[in-house]
Design an enzyme around this catalytic site. Structure first.
Site, PDB file in Angstrom:
ATOM      1  N   LYS A   8       0.732 -12.796  12.104  1.00 63.70           N
ATOM      2  CA  LYS A   8       0.197 -12.241  13.357  1.00 63.70           C
ATOM      3  C   LYS A   8      -0.246 -13.369  14.299  1.00 63.70           C
ATOM      4  O   LYS A   8      -0.059 -13.286  15.514  1.00 63.70           O
ATOM      5  CB  LYS A   8      -0.958 -11.297  13.043  1.00 63.70           C
ATOM      6  CG  LYS A   8      -0.487 -10.033  12.310  1.00 63.70           C
ATOM      7  CD  LYS A   8      -1.654  -9.299  11.672  1.00 63.70           C
ATOM      8  CE  LYS A   8      -1.179  -8.038  10.969  1.00 63.70           C
ATOM      9  NZ  LYS A   8      -2.236  -7.423  10.158  1.00 63.70           N
ATOM     10  N   GLU A  33      -3.729  -3.626  -1.558  1.00 63.31           N
ATOM     11  CA  GLU A  33      -2.563  -3.252  -2.362  1.00 63.31           C
ATOM     12  C   GLU A  33      -2.712  -3.787  -3.780  1.00 63.31           C
ATOM     13  O   GLU A  33      -3.543  -4.668  -4.029  1.00 63.31           O
ATOM     14  CB  GLU A  33      -1.301  -3.820  -1.713  1.00 63.31           C
ATOM     15  CG  GLU A  33      -1.042  -3.161  -0.372  1.00 63.31           C
ATOM     16  CD  GLU A  33       0.284  -3.562   0.231  1.00 63.31           C
ATOM     17  OE1 GLU A  33       1.171  -3.967  -0.517  1.00 63.31           O
ATOM     18  OE2 GLU A  33       0.396  -3.453   1.456  1.00 63.31           O
ATOM     19  N   VAL A  88       4.271   4.485   7.994  1.00 68.39           N
ATOM     20  CA  VAL A  88       4.332   4.466   9.460  1.00 68.39           C
ATOM     21  C   VAL A  88       5.426   5.415   9.975  1.00 68.39           C
ATOM     22  O   VAL A  88       5.194   6.230  10.878  1.00 68.39           O
ATOM     23  CB  VAL A  88       4.573   3.026   9.990  1.00 68.39           C
ATOM     24  CG1 VAL A  88       4.669   3.019  11.516  1.00 68.39           C
ATOM     25  CG2 VAL A  88       3.473   2.089   9.519  1.00 68.39           C
ATOM     26  N   GLU A 124       4.641  -3.901  19.602  1.00 71.42           N
ATOM     27  CA  GLU A 124       3.166  -3.806  19.693  1.00 71.42           C
ATOM     28  C   GLU A 124       2.524  -3.559  18.324  1.00 71.42           C
ATOM     29  O   GLU A 124       1.453  -4.083  18.019  1.00 71.42           O
ATOM     30  CB  GLU A 124       2.802  -2.652  20.639  1.00 71.42           C
ATOM     31  CG  GLU A 124       1.325  -2.457  20.875  1.00 71.42           C
ATOM     32  CD  GLU A 124       0.701  -3.632  21.601  1.00 71.42           C
ATOM     33  OE1 GLU A 124       1.005  -3.845  22.774  1.00 71.42           O
ATOM     34  OE2 GLU A 124      -0.095  -4.355  20.978  1.00 71.42           O
TER      35      GLU A 124
HETATM   36  N1  LIG Z   1       1.289   0.605   6.822  1.00 78.29           N
HETATM   37  C1  LIG Z   1       0.601   0.067   7.804  1.00 78.29           C
HETATM   38  O1  LIG Z   1      -0.599   0.339   7.957  1.00 78.29           O
HETATM   39  C2  LIG Z   1       1.262  -0.888   8.784  1.00 78.29           C
HETATM   40  C3  LIG Z   1       0.503  -1.419   9.849  1.00 78.29           C
HETATM   41  C4  LIG Z   1       1.129  -2.265  10.765  1.00 78.29           C
HETATM   42  C5  LIG Z   1       2.475  -2.596  10.604  1.00 78.29           C
HETATM   43  N2  LIG Z   1       3.158  -2.080   9.540  1.00 78.29           N
HETATM   44  C6  LIG Z   1       4.561  -2.462   9.383  1.00 78.29           C
HETATM   45  O2  LIG Z   1       5.360  -1.303   9.448  1.00 78.29           O
HETATM   46  C7  LIG Z   1       6.506  -1.472   8.625  1.00 78.29           C
HETATM   47  C8  LIG Z   1       6.605  -0.305   7.653  1.00 78.29           C
HETATM   48  O3  LIG Z   1       5.453  -0.265   6.846  1.00 78.29           O
HETATM   49  P1  LIG Z   1       5.118   1.011   5.949  1.00 78.29           P
HETATM   50  O4  LIG Z   1       3.709   0.807   5.476  1.00 78.29           O
HETATM   51  O5  LIG Z   1       5.442   2.269   6.665  1.00 78.29           O
HETATM   52  O6  LIG Z   1       6.123   0.791   4.718  1.00 78.29           O
HETATM   53  P2  LIG Z   1       6.541   1.832   3.589  1.00 78.29           P
HETATM   54  O7  LIG Z   1       5.540   2.943   3.491  1.00 78.29           O
HETATM   55  O8  LIG Z   1       6.846   1.050   2.380  1.00 78.29           O
HETATM   56  O9  LIG Z   1       7.894   2.486   4.152  1.00 78.29           O
HETATM   57  C9  LIG Z   1       9.099   1.788   4.185  1.00 78.29           C
HETATM   58  C10 LIG Z   1      10.203   2.779   4.458  1.00 78.29           C
HETATM   59  O10 LIG Z   1      11.423   2.069   4.571  1.00 78.29           O
HETATM   60  C11 LIG Z   1      12.404   2.691   3.735  1.00 78.29           C
HETATM   61  N3  LIG Z   1      13.319   1.672   3.260  1.00 78.29           N
HETATM   62  C12 LIG Z   1      13.070   0.602   2.472  1.00 78.29           C
HETATM   63  N4  LIG Z   1      14.178  -0.127   2.294  1.00 78.29           N
HETATM   64  C13 LIG Z   1      15.155   0.499   2.964  1.00 78.29           C
HETATM   65  C14 LIG Z   1      16.529   0.252   3.157  1.00 78.29           C
HETATM   66  N5  LIG Z   1      17.106  -0.808   2.598  1.00 78.29           N
HETATM   67  N6  LIG Z   1      17.234   1.096   3.931  1.00 78.29           N
HETATM   68  C15 LIG Z   1      16.654   2.172   4.487  1.00 78.29           C
HETATM   69  N7  LIG Z   1      15.347   2.461   4.354  1.00 78.29           N
HETATM   70  C16 LIG Z   1      14.613   1.641   3.592  1.00 78.29           C
HETATM   71  C17 LIG Z   1      11.630   3.347   2.622  1.00 78.29           C
HETATM   72  O11 LIG Z   1      12.406   4.414   2.074  1.00 78.29           O
HETATM   73  P3  LIG Z   1      11.799   5.378   0.962  1.00 78.29           P
HETATM   74  O12 LIG Z   1      10.826   6.283   1.680  1.00 78.29           O
HETATM   75  O13 LIG Z   1      12.991   6.142   0.493  1.00 78.29           O
HETATM   76  O14 LIG Z   1      11.176   4.521  -0.065  1.00 78.29           O
HETATM   77  C18 LIG Z   1      10.397   3.843   3.385  1.00 78.29           C
HETATM   78  O15 LIG Z   1      10.648   5.091   3.969  1.00 78.29           O
HETATM   79  C19 LIG Z   1       6.348  -2.844   7.972  1.00 78.29           C
HETATM   80  O16 LIG Z   1       7.038  -3.821   8.742  1.00 78.29           O
HETATM   81  C20 LIG Z   1       4.870  -3.106   8.052  1.00 78.29           C
HETATM   82  O17 LIG Z   1       4.540  -4.474   8.058  1.00 78.29           O
HETATM   83  C21 LIG Z   1       2.586  -1.239   8.625  1.00 78.29           C
END
Ligand SMILES: NC(=O)c1ccc[n+]([C@@H]2O[C@H](COP(=O)([O-])OP(=O)(O)OC[C@H]3O[C@@H](n4cnc5c(N)ncnc54)[C@H](OP(=O)(O)O)[C@@H]3O)[C@@H](O)[C@H]2O)c1
Length: 432
Positions: free
Chosen positions: A206, A191, A16, A130
């Site tokens: 949700k 996943e 994201v 949102e």
């Molecule tokens: N993916 C979706 O389709 C989706 C849809 C709706 C909502 N969301 C929500 O959006 C959020 C992010 O999801 P995502 O899919 O983007 O996750 P993701 O791809 O796993 O990305 C997580 C990011 O956070 C960073 N991170 C993890 N731990 C950290 C820390 N302690 N300090 C600083 N940075 C840290 C990671 O760094 P690195 O890059 O270095 O690993 C990565 O860049 C979640 O709350 C999820 O529930 C996601």
């Protein structure tokens, strides 16, 4: 237009976050015009600093998210790390150091929404989320703002794309659960560990958020009754088809008939093919909202994915930036109604029960008596003798509306009958 930019700190640059950064850059002029001031990416916190991140200047990357949110010159913190900690502490620290927050974190909002809202209020800051429910689909803002003058009675939705993909596959190809899950994994819809999706945890988070906003009542994650969809079988789909239904994993938030209480639940359910949610295919999400004045509304679209979720994050970012420029804050938590959140036993709905029974006279009457004794009225019964001649038959009972507690009592008593060899499946029937 103000020339001094509003400063944005991005916490997380994964699926994201990277899309949020991309859109902030590629749409910078439009965003500035819509906000009334340019926005500047002031820092990006990640875990792995050496990873190449296209379009993001290396000097913006940091592993010290705490220092970034404490800087004092940040206007908005966008939290897209996910999980409970360190996201929770970073968000509250951001409020204390003068920033508003946009988050996509359903798990955290469902668990600690009240405390986070309180922290935002204390510091006179915004907390927008949102993207936390159903990705790109506008739901929080319609419920919180567009329907603020109406009375919402029911929110019924498919809020998890992985489970909808699996159930849709089972429905359209006759595949079993494991086969459909394997395909979802191979195609990247599930996943490696699908537990959060298939056991309904993601949808329950949700549901808690949606119920809280829809009913102006605090609904905690623990208040949401949750059943996963791993037990749904090809035979359940065959039964559903015979009833003119399909099976979906639904999040259902309802106000009771007397309006004094609410319930929130997630479980697989049969819905008639004529219901708009039945035609939601693949990994799409859709949420059906019923309210006093508006009637029935349906919100449909991609419930996940980097760019769709970033769309919702950017919408919040624009709104929060506008509020900053106006020296105002948007709507915060609305929990004034403080309705009772009732347990699952109080839910009233219809049921489809499939029993394996002895194939002999009198069984039907025995079973019907148990339903009657528990105050559960039968709508239809279908009995099929088996071809394998093992002396067993299948009995499918569809009930009229009854409370979940009455149904549980009925099933418990049925299991004690000598003539009932097993309860093959129990499925609620919704959306009628
Ligand atoms: N993916 C979706 O389709 C989706 C849809 C709706 C909502 N969301 C929500 O959006 C959020 C992010 O999801 P995502 O899919 O983007 O996750 P993701 O791809 O796993 O990305 C997580 C990011 O956070 C960073 N991170 C993890 N731990 C950290 C820390 N302690 N300090 C600083 N940075 C840290 C990671 O760094 P690195 O890059 O270095 O690993 C990565 O860049 C979640 O709350 C999820 O529930 C996601």
């Amino acid at each position: 237009m103000r020339t001094r930019p509003l400063k944005v700190a991005l916490l997380g640059c994964g699926v994201v976050g990277s899309e949020v950064a991309r859109i902030m850059t590629t749409h910078a002029d439009d965003l500035a015009a819509r906000i009334g001031a340019p926005i500047e990416l002031a820092g990006v916190a990640v875990r792995r600093p050496s990873k190449v991140r296209e379009g993001i200047p290396a000097e913006l990357i940091t592993t010290d998210a705490t220092a970034l949110v404490k800087r004092g010159d940040i206007d908005v913190v966008v939290e897209v790390i996910g999980g409970i900690e360190p996201a929770r502490t970073l968000i509250t620290t951001a409020f204390e150091h003068g920033a508003s927050v946009v988050s996509a974190n359903k798990a955290l909002l469902a668990q600690d929404g009240a405390a986070l809202h309180a922290a935002a209020d204390e510091n006179d800051k915004d907390l927008y989320y949102e993207a936390a429910v159903a990705g790109a689909i506008p739901l929080i803002r319609p419920l919180r703002e567009s329907l603020a003058g109406d009375k919402v009675n029911r929110v019924l939705g498919i809020v998890n794309g992985t489970t909808n993909f699996i159930l849709d596959k089972m429905d359209s190809t006759g595949a079993g659960y494991q086969e459909a899950l394997d395909e979802a994994t191979a195609l990247g819809y599930a996943e490696a560990d699908p537990t959060a999706d298939v056991e309904g945890f993601d949808a329950a988070a949700k549901a808690a958020i949606l119920a809280g906003i829809a009913f102006h009542t605090r609904v905690r994650l623990d208040d949401v009754h949750r059943e996963g969809m791993t037990e749904v079988t090809a035979a359940d789909f065959a039964s559903a088809k015979e009833m003119g239904c399909t099976i979906k994993l639904l999040a259902i938030c309802e106000r009771s008939a007397d309006g004094a209480s609410v319930t929130a639940r997630v479980h697989p359910a049969m819905i008639p093919l004529s219901h708009p949610l039945a035609s939601v295919r693949g990994a799409y999400n859709a949420v059906f909202v019923e309210s006093d004045a508006a009637g029935q509304l349906m919100f449909y679209g991609p419930g996940a994915g980097g760019a769709p979720t970033a769309s919702a994050v950017l919408g919040d970012l624009v709104a929060v930036c506008r509020n900053r420029l106006n020296g105002a804050t948007g709507p915060g938590e609305s929990a004034y109604a403080a309705l009772t959140v009732s347990p699952m036993g109080d839910v009233v709905t219809r049921y489809h029960i499939s029993l394996d029974v002895a194939d002999k006279p009198g069984v039907l009457a025995q079973v019907a008596t148990v339903f009657a004794e528990h105050g559960v009225s039968i709508d239809t019964v279908r009995q099929q003798g088996r071809q394998d001649g093992d002396g067993e038959a299948s009995l499918v009972v569809v009930t009229h509306r009854a409370s979940d507690a009455s149904l549980s009592g009925t099933v418990e008593a049925l299991r004690k009958l000598d003539t009932v060899r097993g309860v093959a499946s129990i499925m609620r029937v919704e959306g009628e």
